[in-house]
Design a protein around this motif. Structure first.
Motif, PDB file in Angstrom:
ATOM      1  N   HIS A  45       0.855  -1.188   0.000  1.00 53.67           N
ATOM      2  CA  HIS A  45       0.000   0.000   0.000  1.00 53.67           C
ATOM      3  C   HIS A  45       0.892   1.240   0.000  1.00 53.67           C
ATOM      4  O   HIS A  45       0.826   2.082   0.887  1.00 53.67           O
ATOM      5  N   THR A  46       1.750   1.357  -1.024  1.00 57.57           N
ATOM      6  CA  THR A  46       2.769   2.401  -1.044  1.00 57.57           C
ATOM      7  C   THR A  46       2.167   3.791  -0.929  1.00 57.57           C
ATOM      8  O   THR A  46       2.690   4.652  -0.213  1.00 57.57           O
ATOM      9  N   GLY A  47       1.079   4.020  -1.631  1.00 60.93           N
ATOM     10  CA  GLY A  47       0.471   5.341  -1.605  1.00 60.93           C
ATOM     11  C   GLY A  47       0.012   5.747  -0.223  1.00 60.93           C
ATOM     12  O   GLY A  47       0.125   6.920   0.159  1.00 60.93           O
ATOM     13  N   TYR A  48      -0.502   4.807   0.554  1.00 64.68           N
ATOM     14  CA  TYR A  48      -0.957   5.116   1.908  1.00 64.68           C
ATOM     15  C   TYR A  48       0.188   5.083   2.910  1.00 64.68           C
ATOM     16  O   TYR A  48       0.237   5.865   3.851  1.00 64.68           O
ATOM     17  N   GLN A  49       1.130   4.170   2.716  1.00 67.68           N
ATOM     18  CA  GLN A  49       2.245   4.051   3.653  1.00 67.68           C
ATOM     19  C   GLN A  49       3.155   5.276   3.609  1.00 67.68           C
ATOM     20  O   GLN A  49       3.666   5.717   4.631  1.00 67.68           O
ATOM     21  N   LEU A  50       3.380   5.824   2.422  1.00 70.12           N
ATOM     22  CA  LEU A  50       4.260   6.978   2.273  1.00 70.12           C
ATOM     23  C   LEU A  50       3.502   8.279   2.055  1.00 70.12           C
ATOM     24  O   LEU A  50       4.096   9.351   2.139  1.00 70.12           O
ATOM     25  N   GLY A  51       2.234   8.192   1.775  1.00 72.40           N
ATOM     26  CA  GLY A  51       1.469   9.387   1.411  1.00 72.40           C
ATOM     27  C   GLY A  51       0.692  10.023   2.541  1.00 72.40           C
ATOM     28  O   GLY A  51      -0.253  10.773   2.298  1.00 72.40           O
ATOM     29  N   THR A  52       1.090   9.764   3.788  1.00 75.23           N
ATOM     30  CA  THR A  52       0.414  10.362   4.931  1.00 75.23           C
ATOM     31  C   THR A  52       0.518  11.891   4.887  1.00 75.23           C
ATOM     32  O   THR A  52       1.565  12.434   4.555  1.00 75.23           O
ATOM     33  N   VAL A  53      -0.570  12.555   5.228  1.00 68.24           N
ATOM     34  CA  VAL A  53      -0.595  14.020   5.255  1.00 68.24           C
ATOM     35  C   VAL A  53      -1.061  14.472   6.631  1.00 68.24           C
ATOM     36  O   VAL A  53      -2.094  14.021   7.122  1.00 68.24           O
ATOM     37  N   TYR A  54      -0.277  15.349   7.269  1.00 72.42           N
ATOM     38  CA  TYR A  54      -0.636  15.876   8.580  1.00 72.42           C
ATOM     39  C   TYR A  54      -1.352  17.212   8.450  1.00 72.42           C
ATOM     40  O   TYR A  54      -0.977  18.061   7.644  1.00 72.42           O
ATOM     41  N   HIS A  55      -2.385  17.399   9.280  1.00 75.24           N
ATOM     42  CA  HIS A  55      -3.057  18.685   9.421  1.00 75.24           C
ATOM     43  C   HIS A  55      -3.079  18.992  10.914  1.00 75.24           C
ATOM     44  O   HIS A  55      -3.829  18.378  11.672  1.00 75.24           O
ATOM     45  N   SER A  56      -2.237  19.923  11.345  1.00 73.94           N
ATOM     46  CA  SER A  56      -2.126  20.203  12.768  1.00 73.94           C
ATOM     47  C   SER A  56      -1.485  21.559  12.982  1.00 73.94           C
ATOM     48  O   SER A  56      -1.094  22.249  12.034  1.00 73.94           O
ATOM     49  N   GLN A  57      -1.330  21.935  14.259  1.00 74.07           N
ATOM     50  CA  GLN A  57      -0.658  23.181  14.604  1.00 74.07           C
ATOM     51  C   GLN A  57       0.810  23.131  14.181  1.00 74.07           C
ATOM     52  O   GLN A  57       1.432  24.177  13.978  1.00 74.07           O
ATOM     53  N   ALA A  58       1.353  21.935  14.055  1.00 78.99           N
ATOM     54  CA  ALA A  58       2.762  21.767  13.687  1.00 78.99           C
ATOM     55  C   ALA A  58       2.971  21.794  12.177  1.00 78.99           C
ATOM     56  O   ALA A  58       4.057  21.460  11.695  1.00 78.99           O
ATOM     57  N   VAL A  59       1.940  22.152  11.438  1.00 79.53           N
ATOM     58  CA  VAL A  59       2.028  22.300   9.986  1.00 79.53           C
ATOM     59  C   VAL A  59       1.370  23.623   9.606  1.00 79.53           C
ATOM     60  O   VAL A  59       0.228  23.887  10.001  1.00 79.53           O
ATOM     61  N   ILE A  60       2.076  24.439   8.862  1.00 89.90           N
ATOM     62  CA  ILE A  60       1.529  25.729   8.420  1.00 89.90           C
ATOM     63  C   ILE A  60       1.095  25.569   6.966  1.00 89.90           C
ATOM     64  O   ILE A  60       1.918  25.590   6.047  1.00 89.90           O
ATOM     65  N   ALA A  61      -0.177  25.398   6.755  1.00 88.89           N
ATOM     66  CA  ALA A  61      -0.697  25.141   5.414  1.00 88.89           C
ATOM     67  C   ALA A  61      -0.602  26.387   4.538  1.00 88.89           C
ATOM     68  O   ALA A  61      -0.565  27.520   5.027  1.00 88.89           O
ATOM     69  N   ASN A  62      -0.559  26.149   3.238  1.00 88.70           N
ATOM     70  CA  ASN A  62      -0.605  27.255   2.279  1.00 88.70           C
ATOM     71  C   ASN A  62      -1.691  26.940   1.251  1.00 88.70           C
ATOM     72  O   ASN A  62      -2.556  26.108   1.492  1.00 88.70           O
ATOM     73  N   SER A  63      -1.656  27.600   0.116  1.00 90.25           N
ATOM     74  CA  SER A  63      -2.720  27.435  -0.882  1.00 90.25           C
ATOM     75  C   SER A  63      -2.523  26.203  -1.772  1.00 90.25           C
ATOM     76  O   SER A  63      -3.388  25.913  -2.601  1.00 90.25           O
ATOM     77  N   GLU A  64      -1.401  25.495  -1.624  1.00 90.74           N
ATOM     78  CA  GLU A  64      -1.159  24.327  -2.457  1.00 90.74           C
ATOM     79  C   GLU A  64      -2.132  23.204  -2.121  1.00 90.74           C
ATOM     80  O   GLU A  64      -2.534  23.022  -0.964  1.00 90.74           O
ATOM     81  N   VAL A  65      -2.474  22.435  -3.136  1.00 90.68           N
ATOM     82  CA  VAL A  65      -3.405  21.324  -2.960  1.00 90.68           C
ATOM     83  C   VAL A  65      -2.623  20.047  -2.683  1.00 90.68           C
ATOM     84  O   VAL A  65      -1.698  19.694  -3.419  1.00 90.68           O
ATOM     85  N   VAL A  66      -2.992  19.349  -1.620  1.00 88.80           N
ATOM     86  CA  VAL A  66      -2.332  18.089  -1.269  1.00 88.80           C
ATOM     87  C   VAL A  66      -2.713  17.021  -2.286  1.00 88.80           C
ATOM     88  O   VAL A  66      -3.883  16.908  -2.662  1.00 88.80           O
ATOM     89  N   PRO A  67      -1.741  16.234  -2.777  1.00 85.11           N
ATOM     90  CA  PRO A  67      -2.072  15.160  -3.731  1.00 85.11           C
ATOM     91  C   PRO A  67      -3.100  14.202  -3.150  1.00 85.11           C
ATOM     92  O   PRO A  67      -3.037  13.855  -1.963  1.00 85.11           O
ATOM     93  N   VAL A  68      -4.034  13.785  -3.979  1.00 87.78           N
ATOM     94  CA  VAL A  68      -5.039  12.817  -3.538  1.00 87.78           C
ATOM     95  C   VAL A  68      -4.359  11.463  -3.349  1.00 87.78           C
ATOM     96  O   VAL A  68      -3.698  10.965  -4.260  1.00 87.78           O
ATOM     97  N   PRO A  69      -4.448  10.854  -2.162  1.00 88.31           N
ATOM     98  CA  PRO A  69      -3.764   9.583  -1.936  1.00 88.31           C
ATOM     99  C   PRO A  69      -4.353   8.457  -2.782  1.00 88.31           C
ATOM    100  O   PRO A  69      -5.568   8.368  -2.959  1.00 88.31           O
ATOM    101  N   GLU A  70      -3.469   7.643  -3.311  1.00 88.61           N
ATOM    102  CA  GLU A  70      -3.876   6.462  -4.054  1.00 88.61           C
ATOM    103  C   GLU A  70      -3.243   5.251  -3.396  1.00 88.61           C
ATOM    104  O   GLU A  70      -2.154   5.336  -2.824  1.00 88.61           O
ATOM    105  N   LEU A  71      -3.913   4.107  -3.471  1.00 89.31           N
ATOM    106  CA  LEU A  71      -3.481   2.919  -2.739  1.00 89.31           C
ATOM    107  C   LEU A  71      -2.065   2.511  -3.094  1.00 89.31           C
ATOM    108  O   LEU A  71      -1.220   2.316  -2.219  1.00 89.31           O
TER     109      LEU A  71
END
Length: 210
Positions: A45-71
């Motif tokens: 499950h390479t896409g899920y194992q390496l494609g984790t995305v964090y959304h938290s105070q420890a991440v400062i998001a910008n206007s870029e779109v996060v890649p849609v995870p694929e299996l």
């Protein structure tokens, strides 16, 4: 557990043959009929194992779109919150290393032809907060050279920009500053948000940035 059951079923009755690391033609056919139909995605499950995305105070998001995870497919990017991707570099000793070798012990500021004001901003923020931040400039005339076009494609931001990577190898933020004052203000604010602290620079420290 399903794969373990299949393997155990193939082992039954093999006796000494299995002990020698071999199986009979019948067992081989059994495995082909029952294991292969599941495909690689049953365990890779390479896409899920390496494609984790964090959304938290420890991440400062910008206007870029996060890649849609694929299996099965891991899509590399440098959007804040994703795993900082691998790219090959060469250091001043002509040794090959991966960008991944730079993470793990401290925060890292990295950029393609990184402007010197980021190095000075990093030093002043380290003095203010006591948290190590290591700047790495990558470029043809820098201490670290890209070995192919991948680094510039993934890590090059707008002129004056930089990528901040957390010690765990995830991208905390992308910053953009045209001068040292702006670089210091942005980096200090981002680090305070990530660390959850409100400590401010002393006036003497702020004046001594230059």
């Amino acid at each position: 557990m399903h794969y373990q059951a299949i393997a155990e079923a193939a082992r039954v009755g093999e006796g000494e043959l299995f002990a020698q690391g071999k199986i009979s033609p019948e067992a081989q056919l059994f495995l082909l009929q029952r294991a292969i139909p599941h495909g690689d995605n049953a365990v890779l499950h390479t896409g899920y194992q390496l494609g984790t995305v964090y959304h938290s105070q420890a991440v400062i998001a910008n206007s870029e779109v996060v890649p849609v995870p694929e299996l099965a497919e891991y899509r590399e990017s440098t959007v804040p919150g994703v795993r900082a991707p691998h790219a090959w570099l060469q250091n001043a000793a002509c040794e090959r290393l991966s960008t991944l070798d730079l993470w793990g012990r401290r925060f890292v500021l990295i950029g393609h032809n990184l402007h010197s004001h980021w190095e000075r901003a990093a030093r002043s923020v380290v003095d203010a907060l006591g948290v190590e931040i290591a700047p790495f400039c990558v470029g043809e005339d820098a201490a670290y050279r890209p070995l192919d076009a991948k680094f510039a494609r993934l890590y090059e931001t707008h002129k004056g920009g930089v990528v901040l990577v957390r010690p765990d190898g995830f991208i905390a933020a992308k910053l953009l500053a045209a001068d040292e004052d702006s670089a210091h203000t942005q980096l200090l604010g981002v680090m305070q948000s990530i660390l959850g602290v409100t400590k401010r620079l002393k006036v003497s420290q702020a004046v001594a940035i230059a």
